[in-house]
Enzyme design. Structure first.
Site, PDB file in Angstrom:
ATOM      1  N   ASP B 133       1.031  -0.853   0.044  1.00  0.00           N
ATOM      2  CA  ASP B 133      -0.328  -0.143   0.036  1.00  0.00           C
ATOM      3  C   ASP B 133       1.010   1.160  -0.033  1.00  0.00           C
ATOM      4  O   ASP B 133       1.605   1.290   1.218  1.00  0.00           O
ATOM      5  CB  ASP B 133      -1.299  -0.142   0.787  1.00  0.00           C
ATOM      6  N   LYS B 196      -6.701   3.460  -3.192  1.00  0.00           N
ATOM      7  CA  LYS B 196      -7.108   3.225  -2.080  1.00  0.00           C
ATOM      8  C   LYS B 196      -7.418   4.398  -1.686  1.00  0.00           C
ATOM      9  O   LYS B 196      -6.605   5.530  -2.110  1.00  0.00           O
ATOM     10  CB  LYS B 196      -5.930   2.379  -1.222  1.00  0.00           C
ATOM     11  N   LYS B 232     -10.380  -0.306  -2.764  1.00  0.00           N
ATOM     12  CA  LYS B 232     -10.225  -0.237  -1.060  1.00  0.00           C
ATOM     13  C   LYS B 232     -10.747   1.023  -0.250  1.00  0.00           C
ATOM     14  O   LYS B 232      -9.595   1.968  -0.278  1.00  0.00           O
ATOM     15  CB  LYS B 232      -8.776  -0.570  -0.329  1.00  0.00           C
TER      16      LYS B 232
END
Lengths: 308, 296
Positions: B133, B196, B232
């Site tokens: 991430d 995300k 996400k």
């Protein structure tokens, strides 16, 4: 929720009175987590006075409102328990002060659906004020009465210290809607428990109004949560909710008593169910006892080495 | 593709559309299915300075079996930790399908030289992280330096090797839906496997509105290229009810094929317990207490 009240002040049909203003009528709501929401279910029921006139529409709380109330009470536990006992006592005393200031309004509401004189209604309000003062006083004194220093065979000090149990559900009876509610709510509250209370079903307006007392008394959000609704619908939810650690109730019906007592089997709730008709709510000798606090305490015993 | 980044987003329409997803009534079997699906999409996250190896191990145990008394409940999708905790998580999850995700690139600010950020990614992948991430350089993006930012994401993607890359936009700092859309398009073009919303360190974190804008970016990219990118939302999603709202939004924006952990995840720490409480409530008809489920 519909605003209802006698419409006379509008001057609609009584003679030729001129309409100079619309009265602003109170909307009675739940008291949840320090706020006044309507029930999530959108349901209400009508409260009529003895003449059959509609005086208010009350929120009919659902199991989800109860769930939200327990959640708020569980969240508020640590902050309320961290306050000093002296401070909790001050806050209960402040509740008494606020109730005194609203005595007239409570007296009127108590006369709505019961055939009682103003004097009798005022007597109930005054007894409720005294009960708050009493348990405000007990807040920092009950540990001396219910806790103790135990004699042990060894070089130790041994203390038993009472601590609050957790989230207590209060179920108020139909009669004495204010005094019984306060009598059941104040003992667990003063010890550091948080409370979710279901008020009188036949005279619920005093419960809804009591939220205004809590909201103006420095009671932290979530410490007291007040619901109005139907016992038949909500008692099984109280019984089964594992987040409820204790029940303090006064009921008239044997089936309701049984329902609540079964809560012990779910998660070892502390359950104290009184026979509502057998309690003399006005008797300070009966209702001012620290043994009203005791069922909602956990006793912690501490061993400490002594020098001899 | 550059033309796609010049879209503007109608804020009022997006907010209204997002709000409409919160008004669906989902009951009984559909609710149970939705709750289990949401649980299987959770990236169980701990990103704190006080994270210790034992805390990460506890989190991994919870990831494999979220509720001890209910082994029929699915495992979560992944455990998300700092790079220093990747070896601990890899060891704890060995032999289980739960993946190890690691934040990297100087999370959460991204304010470190590129070489250091790339080295951090390479180290996390070498230690066994299956998903990375990364945070984008919001400062550069807001200064209009899109070209440089794109090349950064491409370099991180290269450093990831076989690991999946999730690009964190930190939408709370981008402020407008136009910028969220632009950053989404940019990250997708640069090679992100997932986009995300947030680090969880900035308020506001994930909202229905920004997630909808990102889902629409993914949809438009799919319609042009046929390639599926994951989404996400992370931070601020705490209740089962919110999670169901998000699933409705995904279904009605991207379709059923996105309703699986390969293409949609929730970045959260407290959501898992609320999902468990609601699942047990559905099964037993009784409300659970907070202490019925482990905290990790």
């Amino acid at each position: 929720m519909a605003k209802t009240q006698s419409q006379n002040s509008l001057g609609k049909s009584k003679g030729k009175r001129k309409v100079d203003r619309l009265p602003v009528l109170k909307t009675y709501k739940l008291y949840l987590n320090g706020g006044f929401p309507r029930t999530e279910s959108g349901r209400s029921w009508k409260i009529e006075d003895l003449n059959g006139s509609t005086r208010a529409h009350l929120c009919r709380a659902s199991r989800k409102d109860l769930r939200d109330a327990v959640q708020a009470a569980a969240k508020a536990r640590s902050a309320w328990g961290r306050k000093t006992a002296y401070n909790r006592g001050q806050i209960l005393y402040r509740m008494a002060e606020m109730l005194e200031g609203k005595a007239e309004e409570f007296t009127q509401v108590l006369q709505w659906s019961q055939k009682r004189t103003r004097r009798h209604a005022l007597k109930e309000v005054e007894a409720a004020i005294d009960r708050l003062v009493c348990f405000g006083g007990w807040a920092d004194k009950f540990p001396q009465v219910l806790g103790c220093a135990n004699p042990v065979a060894g070089p130790y000090y041994n203390f038993t210290v009472p601590e609050a149990t957790g989230v207590i559900a209060v179920i108020a009876p139909d009669a004495q809607p204010l005094l019984a509610l306060v009598s059941l709510l104040a003992p667990p509250l003063c010890a550091g428990n948080t409370v979710v209370a279901l008020g009188s079903e036949s005279q619920p307006a005093a419960t809804a109004l009591f939220g205004e007392v809590c909201a103006t008394s420095d009671v932290p959000p979530g410490v007291v949560n007040l619901l109005t609704g139907f016992r038949q619908e909500l008692l099984p939810v109280v019984r089964d909710h594992r987040g409820v650690d204790g029940i303090h109730a006064a009921v008239d019906d044997a089936e309701e008593r049984r329902t609540l007592e079964l809560g012990r089997a779910e998660n070892l709730k502390r359950v104290r169910v009184l026979d509502a008709g057998a309690v003399d709510w006005y008797d300070p000798r009966e209702c001012h006892s620290p043994y009203w606090i005791e069922p909602f305490l956990e006793m912690k015993t501490i061993w400490h080495p002594s020098s001899s | 593709m550059v033309a796609m980044r010049q879209r503007t987003v109608d804020r009022v329409a997006v907010d209204q559309r997002a709000l409409s997803f919160t008004r669906r009534s989902i009951k009984r079997e559909a609710k149970q299915t939705g709750l289990k699906l949401a649980l299987s999409m959770v990236d169980l996250t701990t990103l704190e300075g006080k994270d210790s190896p034992e805390k990460v191990r506890a989190l991994c145990r919870k990831a494999i079996c979220p509720a001890e008394n209910y082994p029929e409940f699915p495992s979560v999708a992944a455990v998300c930790v700092y790079p220093s905790m990747v070896p601990v998580a890899v060891e704890a999850l060995a032999g289980h399908p739960v993946r190890v995700a690691s934040v990297a690139t100087a999370f959460p600010s991204g304010q470190a030289p590129l070489a250091i950020r790339l080295a951090e990614v390479e180290q996390a992948v070498a230690d066994g992280a299956a998903e990375i991430d990364m945070v984008i350089s919001r400062g550069r993006f807001l200064a209009g330096d899109e070209k440089n930012l794109m090349s950064e994401i491409q370099e991180v993607k290269q450093a990831c090797g076989p690991a999946h890359l999730k690009v964190i936009l930190e939408t709370g700092e981008l402020e407008t839906y136009d910028r969220v859309r632009c950053a989404s398009d940019l990250a997708i073009e640069a090679g992100a496997d997932f986009i995300k919303t947030s680090t969880g360190k900035v308020v506001p974190a994930a909202t229905m509105g920004v997630t909808l804008v990102m889902l629409e970016a993914v949809r438009d990219y799919f319609l042009v290229t046929g390639k599926k990118i994951g989404v996400k939302p992370a931070g601020g999603i705490r209740t089962a009810k919110q999670a169901l709202h998000y699933l409705v939004m995904v279904k009605e924006t991207l379709g059923d094929s996105w309703l699986n952990p390969e293409l949609f995840r929730f970045g959260a720490s407290s959501l898992a317990n609320d999902l468990l409480m609601q699942l047990v409530k559905q099964m037993k008809g009784k409300y659970m207490a907070g202490y019925d489920f482990s905290e990790a």
